[in-house]
Scaffold this motif. Structure first.
Motif, PDB file in Angstrom:
ATOM      1  N   SER A 132       5.251 -15.624  -6.555  1.00  0.00           N
ATOM      2  CA  SER A 132       5.851 -14.563  -5.746  1.00  0.00           C
ATOM      3  C   SER A 132       5.373 -13.198  -6.216  1.00  0.00           C
ATOM      4  CB  SER A 132       7.376 -14.638  -5.836  1.00  0.00           C
ATOM      5  OG  SER A 132       7.808 -14.440  -7.170  1.00  0.00           O
ATOM      6  N   GLY A 133       5.558 -12.202  -5.361  1.00  0.00           N
ATOM      7  CA  GLY A 133       5.288 -10.828  -5.767  1.00  0.00           C
ATOM      8  C   GLY A 133       4.002 -10.231  -5.253  1.00  0.00           C
ATOM      9  N   ILE A 134       3.253 -10.956  -4.388  1.00  0.00           N
ATOM     10  CA  ILE A 134       2.040 -10.400  -3.792  1.00  0.00           C
ATOM     11  C   ILE A 134       2.375  -9.963  -2.369  1.00  0.00           C
ATOM     12  CG2 ILE A 134      -0.321 -10.860  -3.029  1.00  0.00           C
ATOM     13  CD1 ILE A 134      -0.606 -12.776  -5.358  1.00  0.00           C
ATOM     14  N   SER A 135       2.160  -8.677  -2.070  1.00  0.00           N
ATOM     15  CA  SER A 135       2.510  -8.125  -0.761  1.00  0.00           C
ATOM     16  C   SER A 135       1.314  -7.410  -0.147  1.00  0.00           C
ATOM     17  CB  SER A 135       3.673  -7.132  -0.890  1.00  0.00           C
ATOM     18  OG  SER A 135       4.816  -7.739  -1.457  1.00  0.00           O
ATOM     19  N   ILE A 136       1.374  -7.262   1.167  1.00  0.00           N
ATOM     20  CA  ILE A 136       0.332  -6.562   1.921  1.00  0.00           C
ATOM     21  C   ILE A 136       0.975  -5.378   2.635  1.00  0.00           C
ATOM     22  CG2 ILE A 136      -1.365  -6.779   3.787  1.00  0.00           C
ATOM     23  CD1 ILE A 136      -1.203  -9.893   3.096  1.00  0.00           C
ATOM     24  N   LEU A 137       0.357  -4.216   2.518  1.00  0.00           N
ATOM     25  CA  LEU A 137       0.909  -3.013   3.127  1.00  0.00           C
ATOM     26  C   LEU A 137       0.539  -2.950   4.605  1.00  0.00           C
ATOM     27  CD1 LEU A 137       2.510  -0.430   2.296  1.00  0.00           C
ATOM     28  CD2 LEU A 137       0.295   0.734   2.174  1.00  0.00           C
ATOM     29  N   LEU A 138       1.546  -2.678   5.434  1.00  0.00           N
ATOM     30  CA  LEU A 138       1.349  -2.504   6.871  1.00  0.00           C
ATOM     31  C   LEU A 138       1.775  -1.103   7.280  1.00  0.00           C
ATOM     32  CD1 LEU A 138       2.852  -5.837   8.293  1.00  0.00           C
ATOM     33  CD2 LEU A 138       0.439  -5.290   7.966  1.00  0.00           C
ATOM     34  N   ALA A 139       1.266  -0.636   8.411  1.00  0.00           N
ATOM     35  CA  ALA A 139       1.692   0.636   8.987  1.00  0.00           C
ATOM     36  C   ALA A 139       1.710   0.490  10.494  1.00  0.00           C
ATOM     37  CB  ALA A 139       0.743   1.767   8.579  1.00  0.00           C
ATOM     38  N   ASN A 140       2.600   1.233  11.141  1.00  0.00           N
ATOM     39  CA  ASN A 140       2.660   1.186  12.599  1.00  0.00           C
ATOM     40  C   ASN A 140       1.330   1.556  13.244  1.00  0.00           C
ATOM     41  OD1 ASN A 140       5.318   0.361  12.845  1.00  0.00           O
ATOM     42  ND2 ASN A 140       6.118   2.439  12.824  1.00  0.00           N
ATOM     43  N   SER A 141       0.534   2.369  12.553  1.00  0.00           N
ATOM     44  CA  SER A 141      -0.758   2.782  13.115  1.00  0.00           C
ATOM     45  C   SER A 141      -1.745   1.616  13.208  1.00  0.00           C
ATOM     46  CB  SER A 141      -1.364   3.909  12.278  1.00  0.00           C
ATOM     47  OG  SER A 141      -1.557   3.506  10.943  1.00  0.00           O
ATOM     48  N   LEU A 142      -1.352   0.442  12.703  1.00  0.00           N
ATOM     49  CA  LEU A 142      -2.157  -0.761  12.913  1.00  0.00           C
ATOM     50  C   LEU A 142      -2.401  -0.981  14.413  1.00  0.00           C
ATOM     51  CD1 LEU A 142      -3.217  -3.086  10.983  1.00  0.00           C
ATOM     52  CD2 LEU A 142      -1.192  -4.375  11.685  1.00  0.00           C
ATOM     53  N   MET A 143      -1.460  -0.495  15.237  1.00  0.00           N
ATOM     54  CA  MET A 143      -1.579  -0.649  16.689  1.00  0.00           C
ATOM     55  C   MET A 143      -2.492   0.403  17.323  1.00  0.00           C
ATOM     56  SD  MET A 143       2.473  -1.380  17.537  1.00  0.00           S
ATOM     57  CE  MET A 143       3.076  -0.031  16.498  1.00  0.00           C
TER      58      MET A 143
END
Length: 724
Positions: free
Chosen positions: A392-403
């Motif tokens: 556990s503990g691996i994350s991926i950063l997302l942003a609304n600008s992905l759209m």
């Protein structure tokens, strides 16, 4: 007693009462129809769709208020759902409402064609006049009918849209300068999509603010929810929506994660191969919805659909329903569910019996039974502190600008099937690492990165909408976090006019601003940098290359493994081909293909198979690659002397227990078959179903002390009485 003491006591009592008030809705569904015995699935609540119904349902409908009463008369809590971007609003478009035609407010593509949701149902540019119509003609009406929960679904603006006169007007109003065609430059595309995003953010804020105020004027506490696809799906389907930014609106009380076979079967790339990966995509979609709201404490329903919008066959539906259902249950912090949309479509619709057959039929009896067993588990599905198996503990950063960068493409730079996102996610998910997502819009919440040891990110497919997020990231790294940035920063959207290159800033890319916050000056080269107690590792590769090419993940895997184990102190980074989770008495297993090996996963115990309509009991099962399983583990039942229905294709009511007798009422849609496995203190002497003796010796399992009971369902209730 002094007045102060009395006041304190009253406040304490009030707080206790408030703390004990339980939200009565754990399960819900949406329907545009009045109550009928064929669709009475017995969830806690029903979201009655549209004052005029659902555009895709062409059957004759009775008025909204009458539909509400038919469900209330059967004991349902009644809520309201309608589309914010489309709906049965022909009275608005044809001028019946205000004497003016409004078809010019539809979303329009570059060819000048309106984008339609159905006949005379365009996707809408949400103008002030349209929002006034929604408030006065729909929201007011449903609150007047006594509805205190409103679900405004799918705030959607197509990326290919943006050419209507209405949109041009909104552009001038928002930006203060004349409209610019989005296909002419990356900057125009970015500006157009940023406006689309804001228009529906504003639309929901306006409508929900009105709903709460109007409800309050009538003494009602109106709750407002947004059913929405995941950020991942909208980005892949090239739709713009406000998504995580809605969390900043105090008028939003919660969401429905609209994830189902139709969204999750969208193909993606992995190891050079593009294909459907339904379980994996669903897992990531549900994860992005959970992380969108987790720091805010807002309510989240997870949706699954036993079929989907696109006509296929029952075999296909069943396989993919099991995959998405398992994926949703692998999030143990979510325990509220929309058990199905459109039961009228599921129970009454005709679909192909197999892929190669032209014969169409209603839902097969065994699939209906299995589905009802599954949805009835959701009525008691607990939250759990257990975690999905794996590192556990691996994350991926997302942003609304992905759209914002999805359509059209510029300067030949492409991101096929959202490969820049899947390039960071699938290399780990496919190796049994339960990666999570973090939304950049939530970084101001201290909880956003609490469980993250290693954060993966890229600006190849998204951009930060404000500089504040970089300070939060830098602070997190300084206190011990590990950040891995992968990107060339050469995509054409790096140079759009935004905060990092305006108003005194002169950064060639937003990543340069982020790196400067961590004392990395200039255009950072590939390599590792220390900052405070944490580390930053920069890879000068766009993540899409990890999945568009075969066997091209070695560098990414090696860097993450090294930093996870040495700097993040996460323990050994474990690669495997499966996920396992225990939630109360339930066990969930998913075995992955395209993984580290093709070994089956073996599970042992006294297990009821909840994906089998016969509810068989196993002591051992080998789950094969590409399969998912859902079991009730009899070994974890706390009170084995208490008679109880363990699993059933009906909802159980009016249970009564005494020394040698157990009775209940079972309710489920007509024309479906009940199956249940019932735990009893000893072998029964008599089982009456509607006063008819049905006990059969062969249905008793002595080892587990369970009885397998079957009969035909009835929404009015089937009475069961057992003696031993």
């Amino acid at each position: 007693m002094k007045k102060t003491s009395i006041l304190i006591a009253l406040l304490a009592a009030s707080a206790l009462v408030t703390a004990q008030v339980k939200d009565p809705v754990k399960t819900t569904f949406q329907s545009s129809r009045e109550w009928r015995p064929t669709i009475d699935n017995r969830a806690d609540a029903v979201m009655i769709y549209g004052t005029g119904g659902n555009p895709s349902d062409k059957s004759k409908r009775i008025p909204f208020e009458e539909r509400v009463k038919t469900w209330q008369n059967k004991g349902y809590i009644t809520h309201f759902m309608t589309g914010i971007a489309w709906g049965e609003y022909q009275d608005y478009f044809t001028g019946k409402w205000d004497g003016k035609m409004h078809l010019d407010e539809g979303q329009v593509d570059i060819k000048g064609d309106t984008i339609w949701h159905g006949h005379m149902v365009p996707y809408i540019v949400p103008t002030d006049n349209y929002l006034k119509y929604i408030k006065e003609m729909h929201v007011k009406r449903v609150i007047d009918a006594g509805i205190d929960a409103i679900f405004m679904e799918e705030p959607e603006f197509w990326a290919r849209a943006g050419y209507s006169e209405s949109f041009k007007h909104e552009w001038k109003k928002y930006y203060g300068f004349e409209w610019r065609p989005q296909h002419e430059s990356p900057e125009n595309t970015y500006l157009a999509n940023k406006l689309k995003y804001w228009l529906y953010f504003n639309a929901l804020n306006e409508v929900f603010t009105y709903a709460k105020a109007y409800g309050k004027s009538k003494g009602m506490d109106v709750k407002c929810y947004v059913p929405t696809h995941s950020l991942i799906n909208y980005s892949q389907w090239m739709i713009v929506s406000p998504e995580a930014s809605l969390a900043s609106l105090p008028v939003v009380d919660g969401y429905i994660a609209q994830v189902w076979t139709g969204t999750s079967r969208e193909p993606n790339y992995f190891n050079g191969v593009v294909k459907e990966r339904v379980f994996e995509t669903a897992f990531l979609e549900y994860g992005s919805m959970e992380s969108m709201t987790a720091p805010t404490g807002r309510k989240m329903f997870f949706l699954t659909d036993p079929i989907e919008d696109w006509p296929r066959d029952w075999v296909d539906y069943k396989k993919n329903y099991q995959a998405t259902f398992t994926a949703q249950l692998l999030y143990p912090n979510i325990a509220d569910y929309e058990v199905m949309p459109w039961p009228e479509r599921i129970y009454e619709g005709l679909y192909k019996t197999s892929m190669n057959s032209d014969t169409k039929a209603k839902i097969p009896k065994d699939y209906a039974t299995q589905m009802q067993v599954m949805i009835n588990t959701l009525n008691q599905m607990p939250k759990s502190k257990n975690q999905v198996s794996g590192s556990s503990g691996i994350s991926i950063l997302l942003a609304n600008s992905l759209m914002f960068q999805r359509f059209p493409t510029h300067a030949g730079y492409d991101d096929p099937q959202l490969a820049n996102f899947y390039g960071l996610a699938l290399p780990f998910l496919k190796r049994g690492v339960p990666v999570k997502t973090v939304h950049i819009e939530n970084l101001s919440f201290k909880e956003a990165l609490t469980d993250t040891k290693v954060l993966l990110m890229s600006y190849a497919n998204m951009k930060p909408l404000s500089p504040e997020a970089h300070q939060h990231l830098a602070d997190w790294v300084k206190s011990g976090g590990v950040l891995i940035y992968s990107g060339t920063d050469l995509d054409p959207f790096q140079t759009v006019q935004e905060w990092w290159n305006t108003k005194g800033n002169h950064y060639s890319s937003p990543a340069d601003h982020l790196f400067e916050k961590m004392n990395i000056e200039g255009v950072a080269k590939e390599g590792r940098y220390n900052y405070g107690q944490g580390s930053v590792h920069i890879l000068r590769t766009d993540p899409k290359d990890y999945v568009l090419k075969q066997n091209n993940t070695q560098q990414l895997l090696a860097v993450v493994k090294d930093l996870y184990e040495t700097k993040a102190k996460g323990g050994k980074l474990q690669f495997k081909n499966n996920f396992f989770l225990t939630r109360g008495v339930y066990d969930l297993v998913a075995v992955l293909d395209e993984s580290v090996d093709a070994k089956p996963y073996q599970i042992k115990g006294n297990l009821i198979d909840l994906f089998d309509p016969k509810l068989p009991i196993y002591t051992s099962r080998d789950i094969q690659v590409g399969e998912q399983c859902f079991f009730l583990n009899l070994d974890r039942i706390q009170d084995k002397q208490k008679p109880q229905v363990l699993a059933a294709a009906s909802r159980i009511y009016d249970e009564k227990i005494d020394a040698h007798h157990y009775s209940f009422i079972a309710k489920s849609p007509i024309q479906t078959t009940h199956i249940s496995r019932i735990l009893l203190p000893q072998k029964p002497k008599s089982i009456l179903v509607n006063q008819q003796e049905v006990f059969a010796e062969l249905n008793w399992d002595q080892k587990t002390k369970t009885y397998l009971l079957g009969f035909e369902n009835d929404p009015q209730g089937v009475a069961v009485a057992i003696k031993w």
